[in-house]
Design an enzyme around this catalytic site. Structure first.
Site, PDB file in Angstrom:
ATOM      1  N   LYS A 296       0.862  -1.188   0.000  1.00 65.76           N
ATOM      2  CA  LYS A 296       0.000   0.000   0.000  1.00 65.76           C
ATOM      3  C   LYS A 296       0.897   1.237   0.000  1.00 65.76           C
ATOM      4  O   LYS A 296       1.649   1.478   0.940  1.00 65.76           O
ATOM      5  CB  LYS A 296      -0.915   0.006   1.220  1.00 65.76           C
ATOM      6  CG  LYS A 296      -1.875   1.187   1.257  1.00 65.76           C
ATOM      7  CD  LYS A 296      -2.784   1.110   2.481  1.00 65.76           C
ATOM      8  CE  LYS A 296      -3.749   2.282   2.521  1.00 65.76           C
ATOM      9  NZ  LYS A 296      -4.614   2.229   3.718  1.00 65.76           N
TER      10      LYS A 296
ATOM     11  N   LYS B 270      -2.153  -1.498  -3.799  1.00 61.25           N
ATOM     12  CA  LYS B 270      -2.998  -0.301  -3.774  1.00 61.25           C
ATOM     13  C   LYS B 270      -2.104   0.934  -3.827  1.00 61.25           C
ATOM     14  O   LYS B 270      -1.148   1.018  -3.057  1.00 61.25           O
ATOM     15  CB  LYS B 270      -3.836  -0.298  -2.493  1.00 61.25           C
ATOM     16  CG  LYS B 270      -4.774   0.883  -2.341  1.00 61.25           C
ATOM     17  CD  LYS B 270      -5.525   0.826  -1.008  1.00 61.25           C
ATOM     18  CE  LYS B 270      -6.464   2.023  -0.886  1.00 61.25           C
ATOM     19  NZ  LYS B 270      -7.111   2.067   0.439  1.00 61.25           N
TER      20      LYS B 270
END
Length: 332
Positions: free
Chosen positions: A201, A256
């Protein structure tokens, strides 16, 4: 010399791509079952609020969320990912509302499991929707307390599993949280709960509309999350992060954002060959939708192309706010 040597070498022929030929030779395909719909849960009843920075997306009270889950079931979208719009009065420095068994997410999951049990439920494990400062962990003197945060995350994940969550999805990026959460779930009798780790992330500029939607952006203010989310310049680091989370018993991993990190999706999938998910985050979605609203591109075609790129890169599943619209289009 063969009889063919006298002829000049011609360039390879291209297929004339009629629709049925395209379907037969496509190397990657997109289906409703590849999609997961993120939803924003609002307190109260019979409420829906548009998210100004995410065209077509609404915050929904639980009663309206049931209808969305029913649509997902009809269209073959297998799961919803739930994110709460926590009332300001319930936010605290330590985010303790996250492990309140009667919080918004838990109430929503219990009702959804009762009324639309065929749809899977994914719950975010992080404190940012519940903290007054908007950080994913417990903050003290400007520092995130890693170990203290992990204790809170274990309580949050166990609470979600008890409410009927199928997949807990730690998105906090604390060190060691996957092993701790797995241990806590097993100890509480939730051995079947699946862990989807937001393993790679990045500290991205593309999260802004999401933070508007859940109300954490205002709390975060000018602060950032660069001390625990990943540097967008790094690729090998993502592989190390994924390796650690898999070693700690993550069942699936997430990259992400999505489109700016297709190379990371590809590297993760090729290196580890585990279920790998991508999140088309709020900023990615908003760019396509805003451009479409202005007539600058064909929004449906651009969205389809973008999601197909995730599959081509190796993603097994995609979180996208366009999941229902794309599923309808795929059904023809």
């Amino acid at each position: 010399m063969t009889a063919f040597a006298a002829f000049p070498r011609s360039r390879p022929r291209r297929l004339r791509r009629t629709p049925w030929i395209r379907a037969m030779v496509a190397e990657a395909t997109l289906a409703p079952s590849d999609l997961i719909l993120p939803v924003f849960v609002l307190d109260g009843a019979d409420k829906r609020e548009p998210v100004a920075s995410m065209p077509g997306v609404e915050r929904l009270s639980i009663d309206h969320l049931v209808g969305v889950a029913e649509q997902a079931a009809r269209l073959g979208v297998p799961a919803l990912a739930l994110f709460p719009v926590t009332p300001v009065e319930r936010k605290t420095e330590d985010g303790r509302e996250a492990w309140n068994e009667d919080n918004l997410v838990c109430r929503a999951m219990r009702r959804l499991k009762r009324e639309v049990p065929e749809v899977g439920l994914i719950a975010d494990v992080a404190l940012d929707p519940y903290t007054t400062h908007g950080q994913d962990g417990i903050l003290q003197d400007g520092r995130i307390l890693n170990d203290e945060t992990i204790v809170a995350l274990c309580r949050q994940a166990s609470c979600q599993a008890a409410a009927g969550c199928d997949i807990v999805a730690p998105s906090d990026m604390m060190d060691g949280r996957i092993a701790a959460i797995r241990g806590a779930l097993d100890e509480q009798g939730f051995a079947d709960a699946i862990i989807l780790s937001y393993a790679a992330k990045y500290a991205s500029a593309f999260y802004g509309p999401f933070r508007d939607a859940v109300g954490s952006g205002r709390a975060l203010g000018r602060a950032d999350k660069k001390t625990y989310q990943m540097d967008p310049a790094n690729s090998a680091e993502a592989l190390r992060e994924v390796a650690v989370d898999l070693a700690e018993a993550a069942d699936m991993v997430m990259v992400k954002p999505g489109l700016p990190y297709l190379d990371i999706i590809r590297r993760v999938k090729e290196t580890y060959d585990v279920p790998t998910f991508a999140y088309q985050v709020s900023g990615e979605y908003a760019m396509v939708m805003a451009a479409a609203q202005n007539g600058w591109l064909d929004g449906d075609a651009a969205m389809m192309e973008t999601l197909l790129a995730f599959k081509r890169a190796g993603a097994d599943g995609i979180l996208t706010y366009a999941a229902l619209d794309i599923a309808r289009r795929l059904h023809g």
